[in-house]
Design a protein around this motif. Structure first.
Motif, short mmCIF file in Angstrom:
data_model
loop_
_atom_site.label_atom_id
_atom_site.label_comp_id
_atom_site.label_asym_id
_atom_site.label_seq_id
_atom_site.Cartn_x
_atom_site.Cartn_y
_atom_site.Cartn_z
N ARG A 32 53.44 6.40 25.09
CA ARG A 32 53.21 6.76 23.69
C ARG A 32 53.74 5.67 22.76
O ARG A 32 53.12 5.34 21.75
N ALA A 33 54.88 5.09 23.11
CA ALA A 33 55.44 4.02 22.30
C ALA A 33 54.50 2.81 22.28
O ALA A 33 54.36 2.14 21.25
N VAL A 34 53.86 2.52 23.40
CA VAL A 34 52.93 1.39 23.48
C VAL A 34 51.72 1.62 22.57
O VAL A 34 51.34 0.74 21.79
N VAL A 35 51.11 2.80 22.66
CA VAL A 35 49.90 3.03 21.85
C VAL A 35 50.25 3.16 20.37
O VAL A 35 49.48 2.74 19.51
N GLU A 36 51.42 3.72 20.08
CA GLU A 36 51.83 3.81 18.68
C GLU A 36 52.15 2.43 18.11
O GLU A 36 51.88 2.15 16.94
N ARG A 37 52.72 1.56 18.95
CA ARG A 37 53.07 0.23 18.47
C ARG A 37 51.84 -0.55 18.04
O ARG A 37 51.81 -1.13 16.95
N ILE A 38 50.80 -0.56 18.88
CA ILE A 38 49.61 -1.33 18.50
C ILE A 38 48.97 -0.73 17.26
O ILE A 38 48.49 -1.45 16.38
N PHE A 39 49.02 0.59 17.14
CA PHE A 39 48.42 1.21 15.95
C PHE A 39 49.23 0.88 14.71
O PHE A 39 48.66 0.63 13.63
N GLU A 40 50.55 0.87 14.82
CA GLU A 40 51.38 0.52 13.67
C GLU A 40 51.15 -0.92 13.24
O GLU A 40 51.15 -1.24 12.04
N ILE A 41 50.92 -1.81 14.21
CA ILE A 41 50.61 -3.19 13.88
C ILE A 41 49.28 -3.25 13.12
O ILE A 41 49.13 -3.97 12.14
N TRP A 42 48.29 -2.46 13.58
CA TRP A 42 47.01 -2.40 12.88
C TRP A 42 47.18 -1.84 11.47
O TRP A 42 46.54 -2.30 10.53
N LEU A 43 48.04 -0.83 11.33
CA LEU A 43 48.26 -0.24 10.01
C LEU A 43 48.82 -1.26 9.03
O LEU A 43 48.39 -1.34 7.87
N ARG A 44 49.80 -2.06 9.49
CA ARG A 44 50.38 -3.07 8.61
C ARG A 44 49.35 -4.11 8.21
O ARG A 44 49.37 -4.63 7.09
N ALA A 45 48.43 -4.41 9.13
CA ALA A 45 47.38 -5.38 8.80
C ALA A 45 46.51 -4.87 7.66
O ALA A 45 46.02 -5.66 6.84
N ALA A 46 46.32 -3.57 7.58
CA ALA A 46 45.46 -2.99 6.54
C ALA A 46 46.13 -2.95 5.18
O ALA A 46 45.46 -2.67 4.18
N ASP A 47 47.42 -3.23 5.11
CA ASP A 47 48.09 -3.24 3.80
C ASP A 47 47.47 -4.28 2.87
O ASP A 47 47.56 -4.16 1.66
N THR A 48 46.83 -5.30 3.46
CA THR A 48 46.21 -6.34 2.65
C THR A 48 45.09 -5.78 1.79
O THR A 48 44.77 -6.34 0.73
#
Length: 215
Positions: A70-86
């Motif tokens: 769960r930590a692995v899948v949440e980590r990649i999603f959180e990285i994607w979320l930060r990318a969308a802040d732009t």
């Protein structure tokens, strides 16, 4: 120090830095094992061996395989979320969507295994992270839809369905991670060079921005 989204991180002590480094090594190793073996074939011993840690140390950070997965899948999603802040603070789609494509393509270059784990999880009906899809992903998508709808209303891009635009952005940028073996095969059996990645980013941005009516 800046993270992958360009946000500056606060300074931390040596012990906390060591803890973060160990956790990062575990998550990186777990990404590889889960991507190659799947959830069923992965074991905590395999992950510990790849991370260069005793299995007991691995269990200190993550008590169970499910918690680590769960930590692995949440980590990649959180990285994607930060990318969308732009997108949120951008004045127009050329700036916002262009920067989002750049960030997502860079994540595919740096975290191909994390993307593969996420794709496999979703293709199997998201047995571990369905709650995450129904809350975090749904809320995130609704927020980005409003941004796109505002740009359309302001005449800054062609009218279109915002959800389908987002699906296209995800599919295109994540293809470079999920199908990197296919891309490498077509590239003479070699990974894309930095110059080829830069060219891919430019091509994807040009195609999508022109497609949505942005010069």
């Amino acid at each position: 120090m800046n993270d992958e989204s360009g946000v500056e991180r606060p300074k931390i002590g040596r012990r906390e830095a060591q803890r973060q480094a160990t956790e990062e090594a575990i998550l990186t190793a777990a990404e590889t094992v889960f991507a190659e073996a799947g959830y069923g074939g992965a074991t905590m011993q395999l992950i510990a061996d790849l991370a260069g840690l005793p299995k007991a140390n691995l269990h200190y950070y993550f008590a169970t395989k499910e918690a680590l997965y769960r930590a692995v899948v949440e980590r990649i999603f959180e990285i994607w979320l930060r990318a969308a802040d732009t997108m949120d603070g951008a004045a127009d789609p050329a700036q916002g969507i262009g920067a989002y494509i750049d960030a997502k393509m860079e994540i595919s270059r740096r975290h191909p295994n994390g993307s593969k784990v996420w794709a496999s999880e979703v293709m199997h009906g998201a047995p571990v992270i369905q709650d995450y899809l129904e809350t975090t992903l749904r809320n995130w998508t609704a927020g980005r839809v409003k941004v796109i709808e505002r740009w359309i209303a302001e005449g800054k891009m062609a009218p279109m369905n915002p959800e389908h635009l987002l699906y296209m952005l995800w599919a295109t940028t994540q293809h470079y991670a999920d199908f990197n073996h296919q891309i490498e095969t077509l590239n003479g059996g070699k990974p894309l060079t930095r110059a080829q990645w830069a060219a891919a980013k430019a091509s994807v941005k040009e195609l999508i921005l022109r497609g949505i009516g942005v010069a």
